[in-house]
Each structure stands twice: as C-alpha cells, then as structure tokens.
Design a protein around this motif. Structure first.
Motif, mmCIF file in Angstrom:
data_model
loop_
_atom_site.group_PDB
_atom_site.id
_atom_site.type_symbol
_atom_site.label_atom_id
_atom_site.label_comp_id
_atom_site.label_asym_id
_atom_site.label_seq_id
_atom_site.Cartn_x
_atom_site.Cartn_y
_atom_site.Cartn_z
ATOM 1 N N VAL A 52 38.116 18.699 56.780
ATOM 2 C CA VAL A 52 38.579 19.667 55.781
ATOM 3 C C VAL A 52 39.873 20.024 55.507
ATOM 4 O O VAL A 52 40.551 19.873 54.707
ATOM 5 C CB VAL A 52 37.597 20.875 55.457
ATOM 6 C CG1 VAL A 52 37.845 21.477 54.301
ATOM 7 C CG2 VAL A 52 35.951 20.170 55.397
ATOM 8 N N PHE A 53 40.434 20.331 56.776
ATOM 9 C CA PHE A 53 41.622 20.786 56.820
ATOM 10 C C PHE A 53 42.947 20.010 56.719
ATOM 11 O O PHE A 53 44.045 20.452 56.416
ATOM 12 C CB PHE A 53 41.977 21.616 58.099
ATOM 13 C CG PHE A 53 41.628 20.955 59.449
ATOM 14 C CD1 PHE A 53 42.848 19.946 59.709
ATOM 15 C CD2 PHE A 53 40.542 20.877 60.097
ATOM 16 C CE1 PHE A 53 42.615 19.183 60.994
ATOM 17 C CE2 PHE A 53 40.396 20.305 61.342
ATOM 18 C CZ PHE A 53 41.478 19.328 61.879
ATOM 19 N N GLU A 54 42.587 18.707 56.454
ATOM 20 C CA GLU A 54 43.399 17.593 56.298
ATOM 21 C C GLU A 54 43.703 17.588 54.668
ATOM 22 O O GLU A 54 44.620 16.851 54.267
ATOM 23 C CB GLU A 54 43.011 16.282 56.535
ATOM 24 C CG GLU A 54 43.142 16.250 58.401
ATOM 25 C CD GLU A 54 42.376 14.978 58.826
ATOM 26 O OE1 GLU A 54 42.555 14.678 60.116
ATOM 27 O OE2 GLU A 54 41.899 14.374 58.097
ATOM 28 N N LEU A 55 42.907 18.159 54.146
ATOM 29 C CA LEU A 55 43.211 18.171 52.458
ATOM 30 C C LEU A 55 44.076 19.359 52.233
ATOM 31 O O LEU A 55 44.158 20.228 52.842
ATOM 32 C CB LEU A 55 41.837 18.166 51.969
ATOM 33 C CG LEU A 55 40.802 17.540 51.755
ATOM 34 C CD1 LEU A 55 39.275 17.946 51.310
ATOM 35 C CD2 LEU A 55 40.929 16.135 51.042
ATOM 36 N N ASN A 56 44.941 18.965 50.949
ATOM 37 C CA ASN A 56 45.577 20.138 50.622
ATOM 38 C C ASN A 56 44.579 21.551 50.255
ATOM 39 O O ASN A 56 43.571 21.452 50.045
ATOM 40 C CB ASN A 56 46.729 19.960 49.580
ATOM 41 C CG ASN A 56 46.107 19.328 48.299
ATOM 42 O OD1 ASN A 56 45.212 19.937 47.610
ATOM 43 N ND2 ASN A 56 46.367 18.358 47.509
ATOM 44 N N GLN A 57 45.321 22.579 49.940
ATOM 45 C CA GLN A 57 44.543 23.876 49.733
ATOM 46 C C GLN A 57 43.715 23.570 48.296
ATOM 47 O O GLN A 57 42.711 24.108 48.142
ATOM 48 C CB GLN A 57 45.627 25.131 49.824
ATOM 49 C CG GLN A 57 45.832 25.413 51.059
ATOM 50 C CD GLN A 57 46.817 26.626 51.263
ATOM 51 O OE1 GLN A 57 47.209 27.236 50.411
ATOM 52 N NE2 GLN A 57 46.646 27.319 52.641
ATOM 53 N N ASP A 58 44.543 22.988 47.454
ATOM 54 C CA ASP A 58 43.738 22.854 46.024
ATOM 55 C C ASP A 58 42.644 22.039 46.292
ATOM 56 O O ASP A 58 41.424 22.206 45.680
ATOM 57 C CB ASP A 58 44.842 22.125 45.107
ATOM 58 C CG ASP A 58 45.885 23.171 44.544
ATOM 59 O OD1 ASP A 58 45.485 24.668 44.782
ATOM 60 O OD2 ASP A 58 47.030 22.756 44.026
ATOM 61 N N ASP A 59 42.740 20.941 46.994
ATOM 62 C CA ASP A 59 41.534 20.075 47.267
ATOM 63 C C ASP A 59 40.348 20.790 48.171
ATOM 64 O O ASP A 59 39.296 20.454 48.004
ATOM 65 C CB ASP A 59 41.949 18.832 47.805
ATOM 66 C CG ASP A 59 42.734 17.691 46.774
ATOM 67 O OD1 ASP A 59 42.723 18.190 45.506
ATOM 68 O OD2 ASP A 59 43.338 16.836 47.214
ATOM 69 N N GLN A 60 40.896 21.600 49.107
ATOM 70 C CA GLN A 60 39.970 22.392 49.868
ATOM 71 C C GLN A 60 39.069 23.132 48.939
ATOM 72 O O GLN A 60 37.833 23.324 49.072
ATOM 73 C CB GLN A 60 40.629 23.162 51.167
ATOM 74 C CG GLN A 60 41.157 22.279 52.039
ATOM 75 C CD GLN A 60 41.977 23.280 53.061
ATOM 76 O OE1 GLN A 60 41.477 24.218 53.398
ATOM 77 N NE2 GLN A 60 43.017 22.625 53.572
ATOM 78 N N ALA A 61 39.716 23.849 48.225
ATOM 79 C CA ALA A 61 39.030 24.684 47.142
ATOM 80 C C ALA A 61 38.141 23.980 46.235
ATOM 81 O O ALA A 61 37.060 24.328 45.961
ATOM 82 C CB ALA A 61 40.052 25.592 46.277
ATOM 83 N N GLN A 62 38.591 22.803 45.701
ATOM 84 C CA GLN A 62 37.649 21.974 44.680
ATOM 85 C C GLN A 62 36.415 21.434 45.447
ATOM 86 O O GLN A 62 35.457 21.444 44.934
ATOM 87 C CB GLN A 62 38.744 20.689 44.239
ATOM 88 C CG GLN A 62 38.036 19.920 43.396
ATOM 89 C CD GLN A 62 37.411 20.820 42.086
ATOM 90 O OE1 GLN A 62 38.195 21.673 41.601
ATOM 91 N NE2 GLN A 62 36.250 20.394 41.524
#
Length: 139
Positions: free
Chosen positions: A48-58
């Motif tokens: 999960v932490f490899e996604l950018n913050q916007d994608d983590q939230a999405q």
C-alpha cells in the motif's frame, strides 16, 4: 514504463466484475463467501505504501465503501478487509462478508477449508448481486 498486468494467480482464482476509479474489482471463485478482490491498476506495486497518497486514500475509499455496502446487502455479521500478499505479491485487497455460522468462523478464510468453486448458475447470481453493489458506490 511498465504497464499494469493482473497476476496470473489472481486471474485464475477470480472472475472480473468491473473497474473502479483505482481498482479492478474481481469476484473470488469461492461460493462459501461473498468475496471481492480489489486490485489497484498500478504496475509493479506490492505494498500500500508504494502508492502515492492520493491513490492510498482512493484505495481505502473503494475498500471501505464496498465493505459497507456488502455488509448491508449480504446481511453479514462482519466484513474482513485485508491485504496479505504472501502468495500473490501484487497489491490486492480482499473484502469478504463473514457470518458467525460460516465454515471458517472465527478464523480467517485464507487457508481454511477447501474453496468451493461456483457453478455457472450461482456464479451469475452472485456476480449480479456484487455488480449491483459496485454500481451503487459513491467514490
């Protein structure tokens, strides 16, 4: 630049449902539980932490919204939302409706019992149920 490809094991164990803003939604081929797998359409991501913050939230919006609608639609006692990745390293989130009288309760569904593949009729019925839930999500 590498393009997104679904892991062959996920492809073999699921049926495609639809694409959400971030994830492909897949139905797990196990008739014991209403079970959706969300796979972010991002190449070479395993955590999960490899996604950018916007994608983590999405990702969390999609998993939480799906979990809430599945709990209501399937009258589940509990919704399990989990990322494991010990067998399939491609980032994916399981959203599973659970019942106090299901065969695995209270243990996790992973590695517990033998999956029961859908017959064609039940697969179509469950797919229609899940698609109705997915189409109603506000993401």
């Amino acid at each position: 630049m590498k393009t997104f490809e679904l892991d062959p094991r996920l492809e073999a164990d699921t049926f495609p449902l639809c694409d959400l803003p971030l994830c492909s939604a897949l139905m797990m081929n196990d008739a014991r539980y209403p079970w959706v797998v969300l796979v972010p359409k991002a190449a070479s991501v395993s955590e999960v932490f490899e996604l950018n913050q916007d994608d983590q939230a999405q990702l969390w919006r999609e998993a939480a919204a799906l979990g809430a609608t599945m709990k209501e639609a399937f009258h589940a006692d509990k919704i399990n939302i989990a990322t494991l990745g010990n067998v399939v390293s491609q980032l994916h989130i399981h959203v599973v409706a659970r019942y106090q009288d299901d065969a695995s309760w209270p243990a996790p569904v992973w590695g517990n019992g033998t999956p029961k593949p859908y017959d064609l009729t039940r697969q179509g019925e469950r797919r229609a149920q899940l698609l109705a839930q997915l189409e109603g999500l506000t993401l």
